[in-house]
Design a protein around this motif. Sequence first.
Motif, PDB file in Angstrom:
ATOM      1  N   THR A 314       0.862  -1.195   0.000  1.00 33.84           N
ATOM      2  CA  THR A 314       0.000   0.000   0.000  1.00 33.84           C
ATOM      3  C   THR A 314       0.889   1.232   0.000  1.00 33.84           C
ATOM      4  O   THR A 314       1.784   1.373   0.852  1.00 33.84           O
ATOM      5  CB  THR A 314      -0.916   0.010   1.244  1.00 33.84           C
ATOM      6  N   TRP A 315       0.634   2.113  -0.955  1.00 35.67           N
ATOM      7  CA  TRP A 315       1.450   3.319  -1.102  1.00 35.67           C
ATOM      8  C   TRP A 315       0.620   4.565  -0.785  1.00 35.67           C
ATOM      9  O   TRP A 315      -0.591   4.586  -0.945  1.00 35.67           O
ATOM     10  CB  TRP A 315       1.976   3.432  -2.541  1.00 35.67           C
ATOM     11  N   THR A 316       1.325   5.611  -0.325  1.00 36.53           N
ATOM     12  CA  THR A 316       0.697   6.920  -0.093  1.00 36.53           C
ATOM     13  C   THR A 316       1.705   8.026  -0.384  1.00 36.53           C
ATOM     14  O   THR A 316       2.922   7.763  -0.453  1.00 36.53           O
ATOM     15  CB  THR A 316       0.175   7.061   1.359  1.00 36.53           C
ATOM     16  N   GLU A 317       1.215   9.218  -0.554  1.00 35.80           N
ATOM     17  CA  GLU A 317       2.082  10.366  -0.852  1.00 35.80           C
ATOM     18  C   GLU A 317       2.210  11.245   0.389  1.00 35.80           C
ATOM     19  O   GLU A 317       1.210  11.611   1.010  1.00 35.80           O
ATOM     20  CB  GLU A 317       1.486  11.182  -1.996  1.00 35.80           C
ATOM     21  N   ILE A 318       3.432  11.551   0.746  1.00 36.03           N
ATOM     22  CA  ILE A 318       3.684  12.446   1.880  1.00 36.03           C
ATOM     23  C   ILE A 318       4.541  13.607   1.401  1.00 36.03           C
ATOM     24  O   ILE A 318       5.136  13.557   0.313  1.00 36.03           O
ATOM     25  CB  ILE A 318       4.371  11.726   3.059  1.00 36.03           C
ATOM     26  N   SER A 319       4.591  14.631   2.194  1.00 40.17           N
ATOM     27  CA  SER A 319       5.357  15.824   1.816  1.00 40.17           C
ATOM     28  C   SER A 319       6.210  16.290   2.988  1.00 40.17           C
ATOM     29  O   SER A 319       5.850  16.100   4.152  1.00 40.17           O
ATOM     30  CB  SER A 319       4.420  16.952   1.384  1.00 40.17           C
ATOM     31  N   GLU A 320       7.330  16.891   2.697  1.00 42.12           N
ATOM     32  CA  GLU A 320       8.210  17.504   3.689  1.00 42.12           C
ATOM     33  C   GLU A 320       8.540  18.914   3.229  1.00 42.12           C
ATOM     34  O   GLU A 320       8.853  19.129   2.050  1.00 42.12           O
ATOM     35  CB  GLU A 320       9.492  16.690   3.865  1.00 42.12           C
ATOM     36  N   THR A 321       8.458  19.837   4.160  1.00 41.79           N
ATOM     37  CA  THR A 321       8.712  21.243   3.840  1.00 41.79           C
ATOM     38  C   THR A 321      10.012  21.691   4.495  1.00 41.79           C
ATOM     39  O   THR A 321      10.209  21.500   5.706  1.00 41.79           O
ATOM     40  CB  THR A 321       7.554  22.141   4.332  1.00 41.79           C
ATOM     41  N   TYR A 322      10.890  22.267   3.726  1.00 39.66           N
ATOM     42  CA  TYR A 322      12.167  22.780   4.208  1.00 39.66           C
ATOM     43  C   TYR A 322      12.136  24.306   4.103  1.00 39.66           C
ATOM     44  O   TYR A 322      11.741  24.854   3.066  1.00 39.66           O
ATOM     45  CB  TYR A 322      13.340  22.223   3.390  1.00 39.66           C
ATOM     46  N   VAL A 323      12.547  24.955   5.166  1.00 38.97           N
ATOM     47  CA  VAL A 323      12.561  26.418   5.199  1.00 38.97           C
ATOM     48  C   VAL A 323      13.995  26.895   5.070  1.00 38.97           C
ATOM     49  O   VAL A 323      14.862  26.531   5.884  1.00 38.97           O
ATOM     50  CB  VAL A 323      11.928  26.955   6.502  1.00 38.97           C
TER      51      VAL A 323
END
Length: 647
Positions: A314-323
């Motif tokens: 099972t796959w999902t999309e995640i995000s990471e934010t860099y400042v």
Amino acid sequence: MAPRPREQSESPQRGDSPPPLDKKSNSKDSELPPAYSTIDLVAEKEDEFDPWDLPELKDTGIPWSELDTKGKIKRVVTGIVKFILLLGLLYMFICSLDVLSSAFQLVGGKAAGDIFQDNVVLSNPVAGLVIGVLVTVLVQSSSTSSSIVVSMVSSGLLEVKTAVPIVMGANIGTSVTNTIVAMMQAADRNEFRRAFAGATVHDFFNWLSVLVLLPLEAATGVLYKLTLLIIESFNLETGEDAPDILKVITDPLTSSIIQLDKSVINLIATGNPAAANMSLIKIWCKTESNTTYYNVTVDSCKNGTNCWEEGNETWTEISETYVNNIEKCHHIFVNTTLPDIAVGLILLAASLFVLCTCLILIVKLLNSMLKGQVAVVIKKILNTDFPFPFGWVIGYVAIVVGAGMTFIVQSSSVFTSAITPLVGIGVISLERAYPLTLGSNIGTTTTAILAALASPGETLNNSLQIALCHFFFNIFGIILWYPLPFMRVPIRLARGLGNKTAKYRWFAALYLILMFLVLPVGIFGLSMAGWQVLVGVGVPIVVLVIFVVIINVMQSRCPRFLPKVLRNWKFLPRPMHSLAPWDTVVTRAMTCCGKHCCCCCKHCKCCKKRKEEEAIRKSSTKSLEMYDNPAMSKDDDSVQSVTATSF
């Protein structure tokens, strides 16, 4: 004419009989005034002075027509210089209020965020009210505390119905600033009387409105239902942000002193664990965010996430934010290693010093400027009434003016703090300051409404509903305590407190600590122990307060209906019904402290100065001699003593 009575030291001669007194002479004697000495006559004149009367602003200078060319130029230049100085001092005064708010946020901002985390306590309306008071006192801004509430509602941590009492508390907490400002005029007794009354009329209006509307809201939810009906009736879209005219002027100075990242308080309130170690001092003013999206495998798909299956995974999309930090801010504390609380205390001391200095200089400058014909005209315009039968309209005009001025300066604290010294020096009457303050309450809510309209679409409805709750709370309060003259109870209460604080000046500090710190903290502590404890302790206290208020009203209005023992409070120990014994204790403590602090050395300059002042005062004191007029005296047999009890 009645014969002159004999001296008591003389013994009557044998065979002499007292001269007969006819009815006419007897009636004249009975009509003699009670004053028999110069002391009584002076005291009678002093009693006629009303400290609440506005001082007369007389034109003490040389008339303009009698001045030569040089004198006219000098007067014009002096007036222009004074006006420029006044504008400069007002600018510094407003900037010091802004820095004071930042200092309070640095000292207590994180604590304010922590207070909002306990949702169980917030569900209690009384606890929510005092939390709103405490948080607004800590951050010195009702806008900041309201924005925290909006953030919690938008994130689902708080319901709008639960947030209404917190907004009421924020309305109370914002009035602490002008009360602090009023205490800076304690040097002159009558100025302090008027200034403190002008400041606390705001407090009494807020507290009385809460006493009526909070139980009504808890029982019926009238504010929540009314605002929900308005929100559902209109299709609202996100608009532009509210104009911030004053910030454009003050930001160049205040932003060079300190800049805060207020989102940290919101993150703490919403339960973000990473925010606990973050500093409120803003370091990077220009940043850039980069968000990276990538796919990962998960054991199970969470609700609300986009998942898909490939083979047995099972796959999902995640995000990471860099400042990425690009440019640092330009203020004094940008590179400091001090903790937030240390910086806050430094700014607190500095801003209070500048605030007091500016206020003292503003009052002195206004007193020097308000001596001519211009001052008489200004005072007449500010306190004038429309001709009959439209005299009642001027109060509502003052409400509109107060709302408009608050909307311009974007802060009710700044506006009410600015008119407080004007009430003190007698330019604005208490009766005129009251509607201006009510208008200020409405003005600060219109600012919040415009700010809510600029919120993102997903938070627009909740933000606007809370702002409307704040708006209608003040509207209902005005309907309760202004239109009918006999319902303007806040004016009478503020006048009574002003008289009390003018006589016992230390009582002003006690009032401030009790109403904005001890009372909210005590109720909050009882709320933390559970609603059973709050009801068990609070209800008897409330019943006792109501009983005392009813008895006081009956003592002044209809004492004949009370038992003899309750017609006054003299059956209680004196410290329980009079501040005089406490005043003696405070005065002795202050005197003792002053002696030990100042007279630690025999050659101390201030001790020498104090001794010289006492010697001059004793030498300049004139003894008043009393001369009894025997013709105005009465025989002891004809004098009847009457004992009157004051209720």
